[in-house]
Motif scaffolding. Structure first.
Motif, PDB file in Angstrom:
ATOM      1  N   ALA A 190       0.826  -1.214   0.000  1.00  0.00           N
ATOM      2  CA  ALA A 190       0.000   0.000   0.000  1.00  0.00           C
ATOM      3  C   ALA A 190       0.858   1.261   0.000  1.00  0.00           C
ATOM      4  O   ALA A 190       0.551   2.233  -0.701  1.00  0.00           O
ATOM      5  N   LEU A 194       1.077   4.363  -2.666  1.00  0.00           N
ATOM      6  CA  LEU A 194       0.741   5.709  -2.212  1.00  0.00           C
ATOM      7  C   LEU A 194       1.897   6.681  -2.426  1.00  0.00           C
ATOM      8  O   LEU A 194       1.710   7.787  -2.958  1.00  0.00           O
ATOM      9  N   ALA A 316       3.442  12.914  -0.108  1.00  0.00           N
ATOM     10  CA  ALA A 316       2.045  12.703   0.278  1.00  0.00           C
ATOM     11  C   ALA A 316       1.652  13.516   1.508  1.00  0.00           C
ATOM     12  O   ALA A 316       0.459  13.618   1.828  1.00  0.00           O
ATOM     13  N   ALA A 325      -6.129  14.528  -1.686  1.00  0.00           N
ATOM     14  CA  ALA A 325      -6.655  13.162  -1.568  1.00  0.00           C
ATOM     15  C   ALA A 325      -5.612  12.221  -0.980  1.00  0.00           C
ATOM     16  O   ALA A 325      -5.926  11.368  -0.136  1.00  0.00           O
ATOM     17  N   HIS A 326      -4.372  12.349  -1.405  1.00  0.00           N
ATOM     18  CA  HIS A 326      -3.316  11.479  -0.883  1.00  0.00           C
ATOM     19  C   HIS A 326      -2.947  11.841   0.551  1.00  0.00           C
ATOM     20  O   HIS A 326      -2.637  10.960   1.357  1.00  0.00           O
ATOM     21  N   TYR A 327      -3.018  13.127   0.879  1.00  0.00           N
ATOM     22  CA  TYR A 327      -2.792  13.552   2.259  1.00  0.00           C
ATOM     23  C   TYR A 327      -3.834  12.901   3.172  1.00  0.00           C
ATOM     24  O   TYR A 327      -3.503  12.401   4.261  1.00  0.00           O
ATOM     25  N   ALA A 328      -5.077  12.871   2.725  1.00  0.00           N
ATOM     26  CA  ALA A 328      -6.142  12.242   3.512  1.00  0.00           C
ATOM     27  C   ALA A 328      -5.911  10.735   3.644  1.00  0.00           C
ATOM     28  O   ALA A 328      -6.165  10.149   4.708  1.00  0.00           O
ATOM     29  N   ARG A 329      -5.413  10.102   2.587  1.00  0.00           N
ATOM     30  CA  ARG A 329      -5.132   8.656   2.652  1.00  0.00           C
ATOM     31  C   ARG A 329      -4.009   8.352   3.627  1.00  0.00           C
ATOM     32  O   ARG A 329      -4.062   7.355   4.363  1.00  0.00           O
ATOM     33  N   VAL A 330      -2.984   9.194   3.658  1.00  0.00           N
ATOM     34  CA  VAL A 330      -1.906   9.010   4.637  1.00  0.00           C
ATOM     35  C   VAL A 330      -2.467   9.084   6.041  1.00  0.00           C
ATOM     36  O   VAL A 330      -2.142   8.254   6.910  1.00  0.00           O
ATOM     37  N   ASP A 331      -3.281  10.079   6.296  1.00  0.00           N
ATOM     38  CA  ASP A 331      -3.876  10.235   7.620  1.00  0.00           C
ATOM     39  C   ASP A 331      -4.703   9.013   7.990  1.00  0.00           C
ATOM     40  O   ASP A 331      -4.618   8.500   9.120  1.00  0.00           O
ATOM     41  N   GLU A 332      -5.478   8.507   7.049  1.00  0.00           N
ATOM     42  CA  GLU A 332      -6.320   7.335   7.303  1.00  0.00           C
ATOM     43  C   GLU A 332      -5.488   6.086   7.553  1.00  0.00           C
ATOM     44  O   GLU A 332      -5.805   5.276   8.436  1.00  0.00           O
ATOM     45  N   MET A 333      -4.404   5.924   6.811  1.00  0.00           N
ATOM     46  CA  MET A 333      -3.586   4.719   6.903  1.00  0.00           C
ATOM     47  C   MET A 333      -2.672   4.711   8.130  1.00  0.00           C
ATOM     48  O   MET A 333      -2.439   3.651   8.733  1.00  0.00           O
TER      49      MET A 333
END
Length: 368
Positions: A190, A194, A316, A325-333
């Motif tokens: 993942a 990312l 990211a 969008a990728h900043y939000a995915r980093v936060d989520e992951m």
């Protein structure tokens, strides 16, 4: 002149680059930017305790190698540390978060160097608020030597491909003191996706990518004139420059074969990663960011101690609209509720590389 991918490969394979290298052999043999690397050998050579500690601190890692620190010497035992805001990165770091983390790396190395030479530091962060000096520091006799300090001269950011093997368990345990380690296959898969997608966004978002292109130093002459930013150097790269196959114009043009080659090379290196490291904080204040920088510096020194290479993968984490969008995915992951991911990096085994350029210490003094 723009070269097609096939033409570029043909020139390299047909010996044009090799011929240029041979004909300019004496020139290329002198391409080490010795003056720009001199601060690495000058570190520790100052009799004055504050200057001596500062001579190490300027070797700290920092975003785009901007080296934004400025030191003001007061009296016989005090320092005021400022951040030079003319060196900001408004496109990639619009809120100065990463630059503040870089100042944390600087302050941690300053502390370690002072301790190594018998001085303890009393540090007051942001004594006049977030918009004022970064730190007011007083030197006093004392301090405890830090074993990680022994690895300062071997700590260098390595952007090359890493070996296809996992980081040893004892090394992961050591790095876990300063970060969260991600080495499970699902996490690695993942994070490869990312981090590469984020890099591609940065390189293909023109106003963002141009910030890096404008700060790139092509070859020895540019590096020694401005020993900061992103340096491209060495006999092979300078041979490409000689025949016009590595240029600022080509790097700026996302439709060029040169840009395409660079994109592919970076992708190959980034995907050659089996372990990632993450630093989070419970808040996102300037003090939190300084502390994240302190941890990053210690993490990198610990990695160096274990024979590992490291590279930050900050793309990211950059806070401009195209990366949202990728900043939000980093936060989520990677972040727990109310946490902020301050640093994300790759770690692995690779051949050692040399240091990056630095401005001389005397150029970083407010009252020189």
């Amino acid at each position: 002149m723009a070269l097609s991918r096939r033409k570029m490969i043909g020139l390299v394979g047909g010996g044009v680059v090799l011929a240029a290298t041979a004909s300019a052999g004496g020139f290329l043999a002198t391409r080490r930017p010795s003056r720009a690397l001199a601060p690495w050998s000058a570190a520790g050579s100052y009799a004055e305790p504050r200057m001596n500690a500062l001579s190490y601190a300027i070797l700290a890692p920092n975003p785009h190698n901007r080296q934004p620190w400025v030191a003001e010497l007061l009296g016989d035992d005090q320092l005021i540390i400022h951040r030079d805001r003319t060196l900001n990165l408004p496109d990639t770091d619009p809120f100065d978060r990463q630059l503040t983390i870089g100042m944390g790396c600087f302050l941690e190395l300053l502390r370690m160097a002072a301790n190594e030479h018998g001085y303890a530091l009393e540090t007051d962060l942001f004594p006049q608020g977030d918009d004022g000096p970064v730190a007011a520091i007083k030197f006093a006799e004392g301090g405890t030597k830090d074993p990680l300090f022994a690895h300062v001269f071997n700590r260098h950011t390595n952007r090359n491909a890493y070996e296809d093997r996992p980081v040893e368990a004892d090394a992961q345990a050591a790095l876990s003191e300063y970060s969260t380690i991600k080495s499970g296959q699902d996490d690695v898969t993942a994070l490869r996706t990312l981090t590469w997608e984020a890099m591609e966004i940065e390189m293909t978002t023109h106003h963002v990518w141009m910030e890096s292109v404008d700060l790139t130093r092509f070859g020895k002459a540019e590096i020694e004139a401005n020993p900061d930013g992103i340096s491209l150097r060495g006999p092979f790269l300078e041979s490409l420059m000689l025949v016009g196959m590595l240029t600022r114009e080509g790097q700026a043009d996302s439709s060029s074969a040169e840009f395409e080659q660079g994109l592919g090379s970076i992708r190959t290196s980034m995907l050659a990663t089996n372990t990632y490291c993450v630093i989070t904080t419970n808040g996102n204040t300037r003090v939190d960011q300084i502390n994240a920088g302190r941890d990053w510096l210690r993490l990198h020194l610990a990695a160096t101690e274990h024979g590992l290479s490291m590279q930050p993968l900050s793309q990211a984490l950059q806070e401009y609209p195209e990366m949202a969008a990728h900043y939000a995915r980093v936060d989520e992951m990677l972040a727990a509720p109310r946490e902020t991911v301050q640093m994300l990096g790759r770690v692995g085994y690779a051949p050692m590389i040399g240091p990056s350029p630095r401005w001389p210490l005397e150029t970083r003094l407010a009252n020189a």
